[in-house]
Scaffold this active site. Sequence first.
Site, mmCIF file in Angstrom:
data_model
loop_
_atom_site.group_PDB
_atom_site.id
_atom_site.type_symbol
_atom_site.label_atom_id
_atom_site.label_comp_id
_atom_site.label_asym_id
_atom_site.label_seq_id
_atom_site.Cartn_x
_atom_site.Cartn_y
_atom_site.Cartn_z
ATOM 1 N N ARG A 56 0.806 -1.228 0.000
ATOM 2 C CA ARG A 56 0.000 0.000 0.000
ATOM 3 C C ARG A 56 0.836 1.273 0.000
ATOM 4 O O ARG A 56 0.555 2.212 -0.739
ATOM 5 C CB ARG A 56 -0.928 0.025 1.218
ATOM 6 C CG ARG A 56 -2.190 -0.758 1.031
ATOM 7 C CD ARG A 56 -2.655 -1.318 2.347
ATOM 8 N NE ARG A 56 -1.759 -2.386 2.763
ATOM 9 C CZ ARG A 56 -1.901 -3.665 2.403
ATOM 10 N NH1 ARG A 56 -2.921 -4.014 1.681
ATOM 11 N NH2 ARG A 56 -1.039 -4.584 2.775
ATOM 12 N N THR A 57 1.840 1.319 0.860
ATOM 13 C CA THR A 57 2.556 2.592 1.017
ATOM 14 C C THR A 57 3.255 2.968 -0.292
ATOM 15 O O THR A 57 3.088 4.073 -0.809
ATOM 16 C CB THR A 57 3.554 2.518 2.187
ATOM 17 O OG1 THR A 57 2.844 2.092 3.344
ATOM 18 C CG2 THR A 57 4.185 3.876 2.452
ATOM 19 N N LYS A 86 26.146 -3.984 -1.891
ATOM 20 C CA LYS A 86 27.606 -3.982 -2.040
ATOM 21 C C LYS A 86 28.278 -3.351 -0.817
ATOM 22 O O LYS A 86 29.495 -3.229 -0.786
ATOM 23 C CB LYS A 86 28.012 -3.193 -3.291
ATOM 24 C CG LYS A 86 27.404 -3.701 -4.582
ATOM 25 C CD LYS A 86 27.833 -2.801 -5.736
ATOM 26 C CE LYS A 86 27.083 -3.164 -7.009
ATOM 27 N NZ LYS A 86 27.259 -2.137 -8.044
ATOM 28 N N ARG A 108 11.590 3.757 3.016
ATOM 29 C CA ARG A 108 11.252 2.797 4.087
ATOM 30 C C ARG A 108 12.484 1.961 4.397
ATOM 31 O O ARG A 108 13.202 1.544 3.474
ATOM 32 C CB ARG A 108 10.107 1.888 3.632
ATOM 33 C CG ARG A 108 9.875 0.707 4.564
ATOM 34 C CD ARG A 108 8.644 -0.070 4.213
ATOM 35 N NE ARG A 108 7.439 0.655 4.578
ATOM 36 C CZ ARG A 108 6.223 0.110 4.575
ATOM 37 N NH1 ARG A 108 6.055 -1.148 4.224
ATOM 38 N NH2 ARG A 108 5.173 0.814 4.915
ATOM 39 N N HIS A 137 5.662 5.815 11.331
ATOM 40 C CA HIS A 137 5.087 5.696 9.985
ATOM 41 C C HIS A 137 4.129 6.882 9.835
ATOM 42 O O HIS A 137 2.914 6.719 9.846
ATOM 43 C CB HIS A 137 4.360 4.359 9.881
ATOM 44 C CG HIS A 137 4.019 3.920 8.493
ATOM 45 N ND1 HIS A 137 4.135 4.742 7.390
ATOM 46 C CD2 HIS A 137 3.544 2.730 8.025
ATOM 47 C CE1 HIS A 137 3.744 4.074 6.310
ATOM 48 N NE2 HIS A 137 3.390 2.861 6.665
HETATM 49 C C1 NCD Z 1 2.163 -1.259 8.014
HETATM 50 C C2 NCD Z 1 3.638 -1.011 8.109
HETATM 51 O O1 NCD Z 1 4.364 -1.189 7.138
HETATM 52 O O2 NCD Z 1 4.058 -0.605 9.189
HETATM 53 N N1 NCD Z 1 1.725 -1.449 6.707
HETATM 54 C C3 NCD Z 1 1.329 -0.352 5.997
HETATM 55 O O3 NCD Z 1 2.105 0.527 5.729
HETATM 56 N N2 NCD Z 1 0.033 -0.286 5.668
HETATM 57 C C4 NCD Z 1 1.652 -2.277 8.923
HETATM 58 C C5 NCD Z 1 2.254 -3.637 8.913
HETATM 59 O O4 NCD Z 1 3.122 -3.951 8.097
HETATM 60 O O5 NCD Z 1 1.838 -4.419 9.748
#
Ligand code: NCD
Length: 309
Positions: A56-57, A86, A108, A137
């Site tokens: 999703r993100t 590397k 991320r 997040h």
């Molecule tokens: C979450 C995350 O990556 O922290 N997912 C997301 O971004 N919707 C939650 C998760 O991975 O459990």
Amino acid sequence: MHILSTEQLTPEILKTIFDRTDEIVELLGNEESARSMATRHAGQAVCTLFYESSTRTRLSFERAADALGVGVISTENAAEFSSASKGETIEDTARVLDQYHLGAIIMRHPVTGMVSRAAAVCENTTIINAGDGKGEHPTQSLLDARTIYQRFGRLDNLKVVMGGDLANGRTVKSLAKLLANYDGNEFVFVSTPEFQMTKDILDYLKDKNIKYSLTDDMHEAFKKAEVVYWVRLQRERISKIVKPDLNFVIDQESMLALPEEAIVMHPLPRVGEIDPAIDSDERAWYFRQAQNGLYVRAALLDLILDKEI
Ligand code: NCD
């Protein structure tokens, strides 16, 4: 301004982002205006730099960029396909990307603090934290707040029940911090002692005079809930040899305890802790919540590229 923590998302900034979100939702809803929006940022570009898996993100950011006419350069598995494999440091990678005339780097990383390290060396480019380890997040808390606002028309005086692996989840931490900016919110954290909400967040809430309690009785907690926010066991963040005893499943029976006006949220992915049998319940809001990710991220990118935040 880099977007690293929910602490930066003050009520004032949130209002700016939500106002822009309203505009974007309207423009996207009409074919003609959606087409004209798709040239809005022609010539601008962002990078999605993900060292940890995402559905999703990353894809909502990329779709948001696409809707705004923003080019995207991407490495979907930077740990494997970038020079990190590397041995390159995060600082060197960030320094180089910082020179590529990008409007933002959406990043991320599985290690808490790595996104901030990258931000520390970026002089030209806004870094957006798309999830760092067990840390934060912030853009998830934006879409979560948007969802709560959509349902209740307010972000204050809410009874919020958060449950599951709270210790290792970052979405619950970011959302708890964000809601701590508003008066009268009360939290009930449902988990086992091992997976309960961490002390840093409890101290943060205490400092802001926000009431909370800890329990392992989800049914009791559900009785007075308005927002139920459930998270999965963060398997990738705990030792493989540990067999965790965490079994808080929302099913049709637990929904019986939940008031009519409440909503059930989950950042997704779910891996067993919400029974799909409740998907058709009017109170199940997690897919609507996921759609808000596209809208708030488009608003955020639009504001950043316009240099309005
Ligand atoms: C979450 C995350 O990556 O922290 N997912 C997301 O971004 N919707 C939650 C998760 O991975 O459990």
